[in-house]
Design a protein around this motif. Sequence first.
Motif, short mmCIF file in Angstrom:
data_model
loop_
_atom_site.label_atom_id
_atom_site.label_comp_id
_atom_site.label_asym_id
_atom_site.label_seq_id
_atom_site.Cartn_x
_atom_site.Cartn_y
_atom_site.Cartn_z
N ALA A 19 23.93 79.90 73.68
CA ALA A 19 23.23 80.18 72.42
C ALA A 19 23.95 79.56 71.22
CB ALA A 19 23.09 81.69 72.22
N PHE A 20 25.27 79.44 71.32
CA PHE A 20 26.04 78.89 70.21
C PHE A 20 25.67 77.44 69.93
CE2 PHE A 20 30.03 76.84 68.64
CZ PHE A 20 30.04 77.44 67.39
N GLN A 21 25.09 76.77 70.92
CA GLN A 21 24.69 75.37 70.72
C GLN A 21 23.68 75.25 69.58
OE1 GLN A 21 26.53 73.22 72.50
NE2 GLN A 21 27.41 75.14 73.28
N ALA A 22 22.81 76.27 69.46
CA ALA A 22 21.81 76.24 68.38
C ALA A 22 22.49 76.36 67.02
CB ALA A 22 20.79 77.35 68.57
N VAL A 23 23.45 77.25 66.91
CA VAL A 23 24.16 77.44 65.64
C VAL A 23 24.93 76.18 65.28
CG1 VAL A 23 25.93 78.80 64.46
CG2 VAL A 23 24.37 79.91 66.06
N ARG A 24 25.59 75.59 66.25
CA ARG A 24 26.38 74.39 66.01
C ARG A 24 25.51 73.20 65.61
NH1 ARG A 24 30.36 72.37 70.68
NH2 ARG A 24 28.35 71.76 71.58
N THR A 25 24.27 73.18 66.11
CA THR A 25 23.36 72.09 65.76
C THR A 25 22.80 72.27 64.35
OG1 THR A 25 22.74 71.82 68.09
CG2 THR A 25 21.25 70.87 66.44
N VAL A 26 22.52 73.51 63.98
CA VAL A 26 21.92 73.79 62.68
C VAL A 26 22.92 73.59 61.55
CG1 VAL A 26 20.99 75.64 61.23
CG2 VAL A 26 20.11 75.29 63.55
N THR A 27 24.17 73.99 61.76
CA THR A 27 25.16 73.87 60.68
C THR A 27 26.47 73.31 61.21
OG1 THR A 27 26.44 75.07 59.01
CG2 THR A 27 25.87 76.28 61.01
N LYS A 28 27.05 72.42 60.45
CA LYS A 28 28.36 71.87 60.79
C LYS A 28 29.47 72.55 59.99
CE LYS A 28 26.32 68.88 63.42
NZ LYS A 28 26.33 69.09 64.89
N THR A 29 29.10 73.51 59.16
CA THR A 29 30.07 74.21 58.34
C THR A 29 30.92 75.13 59.23
OG1 THR A 29 28.50 74.20 56.50
CG2 THR A 29 30.38 75.69 56.32
N LYS A 30 32.22 74.84 59.27
CA LYS A 30 33.09 75.54 60.21
C LYS A 30 33.18 77.04 59.96
CE LYS A 30 34.18 72.02 62.72
NZ LYS A 30 33.71 71.95 64.13
N TRP A 31 33.25 77.43 58.67
CA TRP A 31 33.43 78.87 58.42
C TRP A 31 32.19 79.66 58.83
CZ3 TRP A 31 30.38 81.96 55.44
CH2 TRP A 31 29.56 81.38 54.49
N VAL A 32 31.00 79.03 58.76
CA VAL A 32 29.78 79.70 59.23
C VAL A 32 29.82 79.85 60.75
CG1 VAL A 32 27.26 79.52 59.42
CG2 VAL A 32 28.42 78.87 57.28
N GLN A 33 30.23 78.77 61.42
CA GLN A 33 30.31 78.84 62.88
C GLN A 33 31.33 79.89 63.33
OE1 GLN A 33 31.18 74.92 64.39
NE2 GLN A 33 29.26 74.02 63.63
N TRP A 34 32.49 79.89 62.67
CA TRP A 34 33.53 80.84 63.07
C TRP A 34 33.14 82.28 62.74
CZ3 TRP A 34 37.03 79.97 66.50
CH2 TRP A 34 37.51 78.67 66.71
N THR A 35 32.44 82.47 61.63
CA THR A 35 31.97 83.82 61.28
C THR A 35 30.97 84.32 62.32
OG1 THR A 35 32.29 83.43 58.91
CG2 THR A 35 30.80 85.22 59.53
#
Length: 411
Positions: A19-35
């Motif tokens: 599921a994280f693949q969708a988040v990583r595709t939508v945003t490249k902002t690291k702090w959003v991904q890590w949050t």
Amino acid sequence: MTFRLFILLVLLTLIEVYAFQAVRTVTKTKWVQWTYLAVSLGTLFFVFYQFTKFDRKVGQTPMTMLTIGLLLLVLVPKLIMILVLLAEDMFRLVLGAKNFFVQYDAEESFIPARRKFVSQLAIGLAAVPFLSLVYGMTKGKYNFKVRKETLYFDDLPEDFDGFTFTQISDIHSGSFDDPEKIAHAIDIINAQASDMLLFTGDIVNTHATEMHPWVDLFSKIKSHPFGKYSVLGNHDYGEYIEWNSAAEKEQNFKDIIDLHRQIDFKLLRNEHVNIQKGASALALVGVENWGVKFKKAGDLAKASAGLDPNAFKILMSHDPSHWEVEVKSHPELYHLTLSGHTHGLQFGIEIPGFIKWSPVQYVYKQWAGLYEHTGRYLYVNRGFGFHAYPGRVGIMPEITVLTLKKGRPVA
């Protein structure tokens, strides 16, 4: 248990990674991904930890219910996301094979990159069950609905034409956490001003003590002209936990039976009463729990012993599978059966006249509302309380009012 938890942890981890693949595709902002990862993995860790702490001698607790709610919150939306991503991956694989075997281009990757709008679609669709589950846990579980049905019978005794009764089922008092909401529900019950009140089982989740904080509130259900009657449900027998002794389990059962007296309900245990109105009478038959997949303590023959075969009979039986297996084809006519038990799974879609769906329908043929077979009726109440998942989505808590009419409906 440890092996099951390990398998659960592996599955949840795989779901999270995919599921994280969708988040990583939508945003490249690291702090959003890590949050996102911190919140998601932190929730999963909490869920996993609470499962390891589950005590079979205690059974369901408010923390258990919260844990199940959180598990569904992180699991169901991600399953929706995964379905969308899988569909895209199949398309990417086919396109990659075409590029490789039909129009080979060394500069092209074998599998094309994910498309941002597809991942956005996946996240958008996942937001629907997420918000629905949150609503169910905060508002839906106490969103009481009054449902009314009028039933016609040619052989209804004359004096019972227009007779009304209110049915509630599956109180599950151990799940409640808001006295004001329960008080409001009691007010709704009283406002129906029915001739009789019928409760079709599961007053607690397991322990009689669960009902103690709520006895005073349920005692405020007004006296009904023709009485307040009840039967037992599968949860009232204490079958789902490990007891320290048989004596402890038996005492809990006795205490549960006494709860009905404390709130002025006449408990019917494989017995019947004759309800007299004017010169007419009908038989109210109450059996203990009988279910295909659950305890079979109900004895219809014993409960109906001595009854006139031609009597107009209303049967209270907690589990609707009893009607499917025994009642609807019984040699004697039971005109109306009242059940509960399924809760409609507390999850589904109901739009009157258009759709009525819940996953529970794949387990129970009769799971919510009114059913008929050769002039014999079954009404399955969707439940007053909630259990396991601490909420309701689409299938709201129900207070039923049924009216008996003599004759046939006007076309």
